[in-house]
Design a protein around this motif. Structure first.
Motif, PDB file in Angstrom:
ATOM      1  N   SER A 101       0.808  -1.222   0.000  1.00 32.58           N
ATOM      2  CA  SER A 101       0.000   0.000   0.000  1.00 32.58           C
ATOM      3  C   SER A 101       0.841   1.272   0.000  1.00 32.58           C
ATOM      4  CB  SER A 101      -0.929   0.008   1.217  1.00 32.58           C
ATOM      5  OG  SER A 101      -0.179  -0.091   2.418  1.00 32.58           O
ATOM      6  N   GLU A 102       2.135   1.136   0.323  1.00 30.74           N
ATOM      7  CA  GLU A 102       2.967   2.336   0.462  1.00 30.74           C
ATOM      8  C   GLU A 102       3.876   2.587  -0.732  1.00 30.74           C
ATOM      9  OE1 GLU A 102       4.986   2.263   4.177  1.00 30.74           O
ATOM     10  OE2 GLU A 102       3.169   1.994   5.370  1.00 30.74           O
ATOM     11  N   ASN A 122      -4.293   0.522  -2.757  1.00 35.16           N
ATOM     12  CA  ASN A 122      -3.381   1.593  -3.181  1.00 35.16           C
ATOM     13  C   ASN A 122      -4.163   2.618  -3.989  1.00 35.16           C
ATOM     14  OD1 ASN A 122      -1.291   3.138  -4.581  1.00 35.16           O
ATOM     15  ND2 ASN A 122       0.108   1.599  -3.767  1.00 35.16           N
TER      16      ASN A 122
END
Length: 631
Positions: free
Chosen positions: A227-228, A267
């Protein structure tokens, strides 16, 4: 060795013996065995020894041994001494190497689950993932070693989640474990990219490796570890390139779609990255699939594109060239004449979500309204045509779907579900286009005529759509021409009872639904209610149409009370009431019919006529009432 042979014999009996008593006995013995301390050594020996048993079921014994170790590690792993843990770790690594090149993925998975669980117990205060990479780095130098590493990485997030759920009693400890996964995500990405760049053989072997990489990637995505990734790097990220390459391979297509959909949910920057590649998805994958009728690819792309739009509808509202390509592609998917309705059905939520954004959008600015009119309304008009076409896909509705009397219809589950899911979207389209424009699309083509063959499939689908949006049409006050409906009533009334079955019966029911939904307007349109009453009287006698016709009769009687007071219409109503005992109505339908008749009779202004009608209506009950009184 003797105990090992006994385990093999018990497993063989459990899986293959024809006597249930022998299977029960074998199961009881194996349950007791796996609770013993000896199970550690025996199970480990089975997985690491090159000795083969006398049975053809070596795999079953090995699989059982792997399950024993996994369960014992889960329940007793904390109590193992350090040396015992190290020995077991080395044995499991040996087993993983031994079975990585074998045909049994399930066995390797069980071994890797046991190994990952052991690592958590072995380094409670350390870094399990680092320990994992350190422990298995020698595997990569062996044939098939990369497969074992991929499998261990695939199961590790699952084992982590189970361990956290069952053992981490504080949020702090849970956070620390989750951070370990996040911290090592770049290492996992690097390893996966290395595997994707290598060429392990070709053909089936290469395709299988790609699927293993995708499964591993999916596991880590679901753990929230991707997600980062910075949004700016997503369009050209190597992982995204690998997934798009996997989309072009038939065997890994489904997995690649699943990974992309999962990534999008975690995301926020991915929908924009995928939208930038929408031309590739359409030209390279979708259009060839539409030409060849490849439903697997069409369904996958339809699902992916729908998710892009649902995840970030604001991107579609901008009406960029990429957004227009996506909408055009999804229109093609919605109109695709597949064998079932799943592909069209998968696009509905996208169109509903987008319609909701449009309807809730601020239209005070001229530019916004122009975009709505020039882009979205024509798209939804074309969508309505496509959906009406799919909703009338009765090419697969055949005689086998009707019972012997032709009055019970068992439609395909896919069509029933598709129509249920279609209801909300049709209402949205009606609101977007306006009820007048929607109705014009419905009646376009002059599909009712005495002189030509009536396209009954099209008629039935359009009546379904018109009935669904009745509330919107009535609220907006669109002026509908009900002469088409009266023509249908006349045509169907002229049919013989033998003709009213199958598709014709469905049309009959749909007309009754329309009469029920638009009864106020129809009553104002009509000057003679007799044809409509006779139509509904016939419908009441047909089990498939009974509920729709009885409901329509009640509403029409309530809304056209003045017309119903005409002598000929009263005669028809009383005749319907007199025939009630001869027909086996459901309680609900009987209440509708009786309610309709009593409402009209009760409102007759002439008291003498009213009393006479009530006597005729109640006379069939006199004998039954007399019997009750005499008792």
């Amino acid at each position: 060795m003797e105990l090992q042979i006994k385990v093999a014999q018990a497993v063989h009996l459990l899986n293959h013996d024809t006597q249930s008593c022998n299977r029960v006995a074998a199961n009881q013995w194996l349950v007791q065995f796996q609770q013993s301390d000896a199970a550690w050594e025996v199970a480990t020996s089975i997985l690491t020894s090159d000795h083969h048993q006398q049975f053809d079921s070596d795999y079953e014994v090995e699989f059982f041994a792997a399950q024993i170790l996994k369960r014992k590690i889960q329940s007793e792993g904390y109590y193992l001494q350090s040396e015992a843990k190290d020995a077991l770790l080395n044995a499991l690594l040996l087993a993983a190497r031994r079975f990585s090149a074998g045909p049994s993925k399930q066995l390797l998975t069980q071994i890797c689950l046991a190994l990952s669980t052991l690592l958590l117990h072995a380094v409670e205060h350390g870094r399990p993932i680092e320990k994992l990479f350190y422990s298995v780095q020698n595997l990569q130098s062996h044939e098939g070693g990369h497969i074992a590493v991929l499998e261990m990485l695939t199961v590790l997030p699952e084992v982590f989640e189970d361990h956290i759920t069952n053992n981490c009693k504080t949020l702090t400890i849970r956070y620390e474990y989750e951070q370990q996964l996040l911290l090592h995500t770049p290492m996992v990405i690097e390893f996966l990219l290395q595997q994707s760049e290598k060429r392990f053989g070709g053909g089936v072997q290469l395709a299988d490796t790609n699927k293993k990489i995708l499964r591993c990637l999916l596991s880590w995505v679901r753990a929230g570890c991707f997600s980062e990734i910075p949004a700016a790097s997503l369009p050209s990220h190597p992982i995204l390139n690998f997934i798009f390459n996997a989309l072009q391979v038939f065997s890994s297509f489904d997995l690649a779609i699943e990974v992309l959909v999962e990534l999008m949910s975690r995301n926020e920057g991915l929908p924009q990255a995928l939208l930038s590649r929408i031309g590739f998805l359409k030209e390279v994958l979708l259009l060839p699939a539409l030409n060849t009728g490849d439903e697997k690819v069409i369904a996958g792309i339809a699902c992916l594109m729908s998710e892009i739009g649902q995840t970030a509808p604001s991107l579609i509202l901008k009406a960029s060239p990429e957004a227009l390509i996506l909408m055009d592609a999804l229109l093609s998917c919605a109109a695709f004449p597949g064998e079932d309705w799943e592909i069209a059905d998968s696009t509905l939520q996208f169109w509903s979500s987008l319609a909701g954004c449009i309807l809730g959008h601020d239209l005070s600015g001229g530019g916004d309204r122009k975009n709505i009119q020039e882009v979205f309304l024509p798209a939804y008009s074309a969508l309505l045509d496509a959906l009406l076409l799919r909703a009338q896909s009765f090419g697969q509705v055949n005689d086998s779907m009707f019972n012997d009397d032709g009055e019970t219809i068992d439609l395909p589950d896919g069509l029933v579900q598709f129509r249920m899911n279609l209801v909300e979207l049709l209402v949205d389209i009606c609101q977007l286009l306006g009820s007048a424009a929607f109705a014009q699309k419905i009646f376009l083509g002059g599909w009712v005529s005495f002189n030509v063959q009536v396209p009954w499939k099209e008629v039935e689908a359009k009546l379904f759509a018109l009935n669904v949006v009745a509330e919107v049409v009535l609220k907006e006050g669109a002026n509908l021409d009900f002469s088409v409906l009266i023509e249908l009533v006349t045509i169907l009334s002229n049919r013989t009872s033998d003709d009213l079955k199958g598709l014709m019966l469905m049309v009959y029911k749909s007309v009754a639904d329309i009469i029920s939904s638009y009864s106020k307007w129809i009553s104002a349109f009509l000057t003679n209610g007799r044809p409509l009453l006779l139509f509904l009287a016939t419908g009441i006698s047909k089990p498939f149409c009974s509920n729709a016709s009885s409901c329509a009769l009640r509403k029409f009687c309530e809304d056209a009370c003045a017309i119903m007071h005409e002598p000929s219409n009263l005669e028809i109503l009383i005749w319907i009431g007199e025939k009630l005992e001869e027909r086996h109505f459901s309680l609900e339908d009987e209440e509708e019919v009786v309610g309709a008749i009593t409402f009209v009779v009760g409102s007759v202004p002439n008291k003498e006529l009213k009393n006479n009608l009530l006597v005729r209506l109640l006379s069939p009950s006199y004998e039954a009432i007399g019997k009750l009184v005499s008792v």
